[in-house]
Structure formats: C-alpha cells, structure tokens
Design an enzyme around this catalytic site. Structure first.
Site, PDB file in Angstrom:
ATOM      1  N   HIS A  20       0.854  -1.254  -0.087  1.00  0.00           N
ATOM      2  CA  HIS A  20      -0.078   0.065  -0.041  1.00  0.00           C
ATOM      3  C   HIS A  20       0.922   1.206   0.028  1.00  0.00           C
ATOM      4  O   HIS A  20       0.400   2.363   0.349  1.00  0.00           O
ATOM      5  CB  HIS A  20      -0.900   0.043   1.308  1.00  0.00           C
ATOM      6  CG  HIS A  20      -1.907  -1.042   1.280  1.00  0.00           C
ATOM      7  ND1 HIS A  20      -2.885  -1.447   0.345  1.00  0.00           N
ATOM      8  CD2 HIS A  20      -2.013  -2.306   2.214  1.00  0.00           C
ATOM      9  CE1 HIS A  20      -3.470  -2.546   0.375  1.00  0.00           C
ATOM     10  NE2 HIS A  20      -3.136  -3.002   1.596  1.00  0.00           N
ATOM     11  N   ASP A 222      13.385   3.024 -34.599  1.00  0.00           N
ATOM     12  CA  ASP A 222      14.190   1.902 -34.690  1.00  0.00           C
ATOM     13  C   ASP A 222      15.059   2.152 -36.299  1.00  0.00           C
ATOM     14  O   ASP A 222      15.688   1.047 -36.567  1.00  0.00           O
ATOM     15  CB  ASP A 222      13.671   0.688 -34.547  1.00  0.00           C
ATOM     16  CG  ASP A 222      12.580   0.158 -35.609  1.00  0.00           C
ATOM     17  OD1 ASP A 222      12.210   1.358 -36.424  1.00  0.00           O
ATOM     18  OD2 ASP A 222      12.309  -0.872 -35.632  1.00  0.00           O
ATOM     19  N   THR A 264      10.086  -3.834 -40.838  1.00  0.00           N
ATOM     20  CA  THR A 264       9.471  -3.613 -42.151  1.00  0.00           C
ATOM     21  C   THR A 264      10.669  -3.086 -43.005  1.00  0.00           C
ATOM     22  O   THR A 264      10.425  -3.973 -44.297  1.00  0.00           O
ATOM     23  CB  THR A 264       8.661  -2.249 -42.059  1.00  0.00           C
ATOM     24  OG1 THR A 264       7.464  -2.581 -41.055  1.00  0.00           O
ATOM     25  CG2 THR A 264       8.021  -1.951 -43.609  1.00  0.00           C
ATOM     26  N   SER A 265      11.589  -2.256 -42.824  1.00  0.00           N
ATOM     27  CA  SER A 265      12.645  -2.057 -43.690  1.00  0.00           C
ATOM     28  C   SER A 265      13.249  -3.244 -44.236  1.00  0.00           C
ATOM     29  O   SER A 265      13.728  -3.853 -45.419  1.00  0.00           O
ATOM     30  CB  SER A 265      13.705  -1.143 -43.034  1.00  0.00           C
ATOM     31  OG  SER A 265      13.214  -0.010 -42.792  1.00  0.00           O
TER      32      SER A 265
END
Length: 395
Positions: A20, A222, A264-265
């Site tokens: 807590h 990136d 993706t690249s």
C-alpha cells in the site's frame, strides 16, 4: 499540518516497500533489472535475515527428492502497472540468478497476483518445493488469473568447447560453420561491387543518429539502428559474397539483410534484392544496364508487396527518382559511376521532398501532418544515404 506525500528522488528506487505504498526497507540507486533482481533475491535468501532458513538447514539443504540442487518456485508479481514484458525480463533474471546460486527454479510464474491499483514496481516470492508440494501447485484450479507454466526441471547441460579460435570474429565463425570461405573478387566489376557495398554500409552507419531522431518523431524510432545493424552485417559478410556475379550477389545481400535487419525495412529490402536477383540472372556484370535492371525490378517488387506508390512518403520517394535519373544517364551512354552519382542526387532530392508529403502508407500515416513536415521520411533518407555511399565508392 496537511499530509505531504512521500516521494522517491529521481534516479533512486525503494526496496521492500509495502503493497500500500508503505516506506521501503531502504533506498538504492536505480540499476539495470538484473542488479535489482539480484539484490532482492540476495535479501530473500540471506542467512542472517532468516527468511528462508530451510535453505540452510543441513537436513533439508538437498531437496526432499534427494537431488543435489534445491528445487524452488519463484513468482514475479506486478504491483499494478508493471507491464508483462518487464515482468518477463525480471523473471528471466531471477531464473538465471537462482540457477547460478545452486538452486533449481522448477517453476517460474509472472503476472499480476497481488496488486494495489496502478502501483509501479514488482515483488518476488520464493518457495522451496519437493515433488509433493509441486503436485499441489500444479493441481487444476478454476482461478482465472493463475498462469499455466512449463512444468520442467532445469537441468544444466554441459556445453562442449568451441573448436573455433578465441580471436575469430562472429562473421567468420558463422561462415565457417556454413562451410564458406572468403572469396576475393576476381574481376574489376567484383572489386567495384565490394567497394559499393562497403560504401553503402559506411553511409548508413554515419546516418544512424539522423535516422533515429527522425523516426522517433514519425515512426517507432528504430530506423537508424535497423539500417546500421544491416550495414554492419554487410561489412562482415561481404568477404564471403559472390562479388563477380550480379544475380548471386543480390541473393547474398538479401540473405544478409534478412538475417540482420528485421522490421519493415528488412522485409522490404529482402523483397527488393530477391527481385533484383531474378532480373539480373545471366546478365553481364560489366554492363551498367544490368545493375539498373536489378534496381528497377527491386523497386517494382517493393512497391507491389509493400502497397505504396510514389508520393506516399515512403522509401519509394527516394528510390524511384534515383532509378529514373540513372536510366536517363545510361540511355545517354554514361558510365556506371556517373549514373550512380546522378541517382544519388535524385534520391536526396526525393527524400527531402517527403517533408511536404502526406503519408498514406506505413506508420507515418498515423502521425499529425505538422509533425511530418518537421522531418523527411526516414526510410527515404536511408535509401538516399546508401545510394550516395555507392556513388562515392565507385566514383
């Protein structure tokens, strides 16, 4: 007096705080997760504190099953807002620490087991077990949050000594494992191809920070590291590539890109070089038209499978102008060096023009227009960089 909330100073963290928010046992400098987990486990198993006396009881030091290492279960618990990915990182560190301290972590649980709303942080619970206790822990339950984990016992397996020399670099080791040998170029075209690859790699490494900064604004940040990783892999692999044959060289470059870049690249350039290889198969390496044919085929395939076109604010906005400029130069009987130079000029101009384009493909399509106008497309900038590197190398 009004209640003043307790704060933890920047750069520090609390160990042993209550669920807590009660003050912790002590404050320590923020550290990598492996160090934090190690400190927590050291505290739990510390003999003087006596939290786990069972680990130091001579009659119970070995597991009740008679095995050499004491079996334990470890639970890494989110206190509320610590995401699953970070919990898994902490769990891996805990498993490694326990294994290296003569304990056998037979079950590793991670998740939100005891939380306090959105409290930041995590706790670690350790429990010595034997087969009987494990059977109870593994018993079927209707508790919806109880995770299903792999029921395996960690058994160390001896790793044989490597036959490779300690000084051998990773690329050479990987090539040696594949049965490859360095293949120096046998022709002038092969030597130029090697220079071009190294030139492209060098420019991509130099552009890493610029690409990262731009992609942090319009993408996932990136782009720089992805292209730099691919560039370093090309530098390592180039000595094993079939430099004298354009089609085979494109296949080899594609394999390196596929292995090293990711994202993706990486996928798009893998497609690019596969198509380029098919277009250049059997064509003479000495002809600039051969390399142009591969370049154009790669762009067309990238556009087809990537779903983008010129003007969509993507890598194609650098590649397409470059191909057009190189095509005009070769049509006018210009040599490969001049064609590469004008292609680089066109690619840089095309990349710069993306600042005024509205993205309709890729992650940038979700970014506000005012943000996109602050930087050119990172993928297009990367393409312009490696094309410039090729032009400089073969000039």
């Amino acid at each position: 007096s009004p209640w003043i909330p307790r704060t933890i100073p920047p750069g520090e963290l609390e160990m042993g705080l209550g669920i807590h928010g009660e003050p912790g046992a002590f404050t320590a400098p923020a550290a990598p997760v492996a160090g934090v987990v190690a400190k927590m486990l050291e505290t739990i198993v510390d003999e003087e504190r006596g939290y786990m006396r069972c680990l130091y009881d001579a009659t119970r030091r070995k597991s009740l099953d008679g095995e050499e290492k004491t079996k334990v279960c470890v639970m890494v618990n989110s206190l509320g807002s610590t995401p699953a990915m970070e919990l898994h990182v902490a769990a891996r560190c805990a498993r490694q620490w326990l294994s290296s301290h003569d304990l056998n972590p037979v079950r590793v649980y991670s998740g939100a087991f005891m939380t306090a709303l959105d409290m930041t942080g995590f706790s670690i619970t350790l429990c010595q077990v034997d087969s009987a206790r494990l059977a109870r822990i593994d018993a079927p339950t209707g508790a919806p949050a109880w995770p299903v984990v792999a029921r395996t016992v960690s058994v160390p397996v001896p790793v044989p000594a490597s036959p490779l020399g300690e000084e051998e670099d990773p690329a050479a080791a990987a090539a040696r494992a594949r049965g490859d040998e360095p293949t120096p170029p046998k022709t002038e075209c092969g030597a130029l191809a090697k220079k071009a690859i190294l030139g492209a790699a060098e420019m991509l490494k130099m552009a890493e920070d610029e690409l990262t900064d731009a992609d942090a604004k319009v993408g996932d940040g990136d782009c720089g590291t992805t292209h730099a990783r691919g560039a370093r892999a090309l530098e390592e692999d180039v000595v094993y590539m079939p430099l004298d044959e354009p089609s085979e060289l494109a296949v080899a470059i594609g394999m390196t890109v596929r292995r090293s870049m990711g994202g993706t690249s990486g996928a798009l350039y893998d497609i690019f070089f596969s198509a380029a290889a098919a277009a250049m198969k059997g064509a003479p390496a000495a002809s600039p038209a051969t390399w142009l044919a591969g370049f154009k085929a790669g762009i067309a395939s990238m556009s087809r499978y990537g779903g983008a076109s010129e003007g969509d604010r993507t890598v194609l906005d650098a590649l397409l102008p470059a191909a057009e400029a190189a095509s005009k130069a070769i049509t006018q009987s210009a040599g490969g060096a001049w064609a590469a130079s004008v292609a680089a000029d066109a690619a840089e101009k095309g990349a710069a023009a993306t600042k005024e384009m509205v993205a309709t493909a890729g992650r940038s399509s979700y970014v506000p227009v005012e943000v996109m106008k602050s930087v050119p497309d990172p993928g297009a900038t990367a393409a312009a960089a490696w094309i410039r590197g090729v032009a400089i190398a073969i000039a």
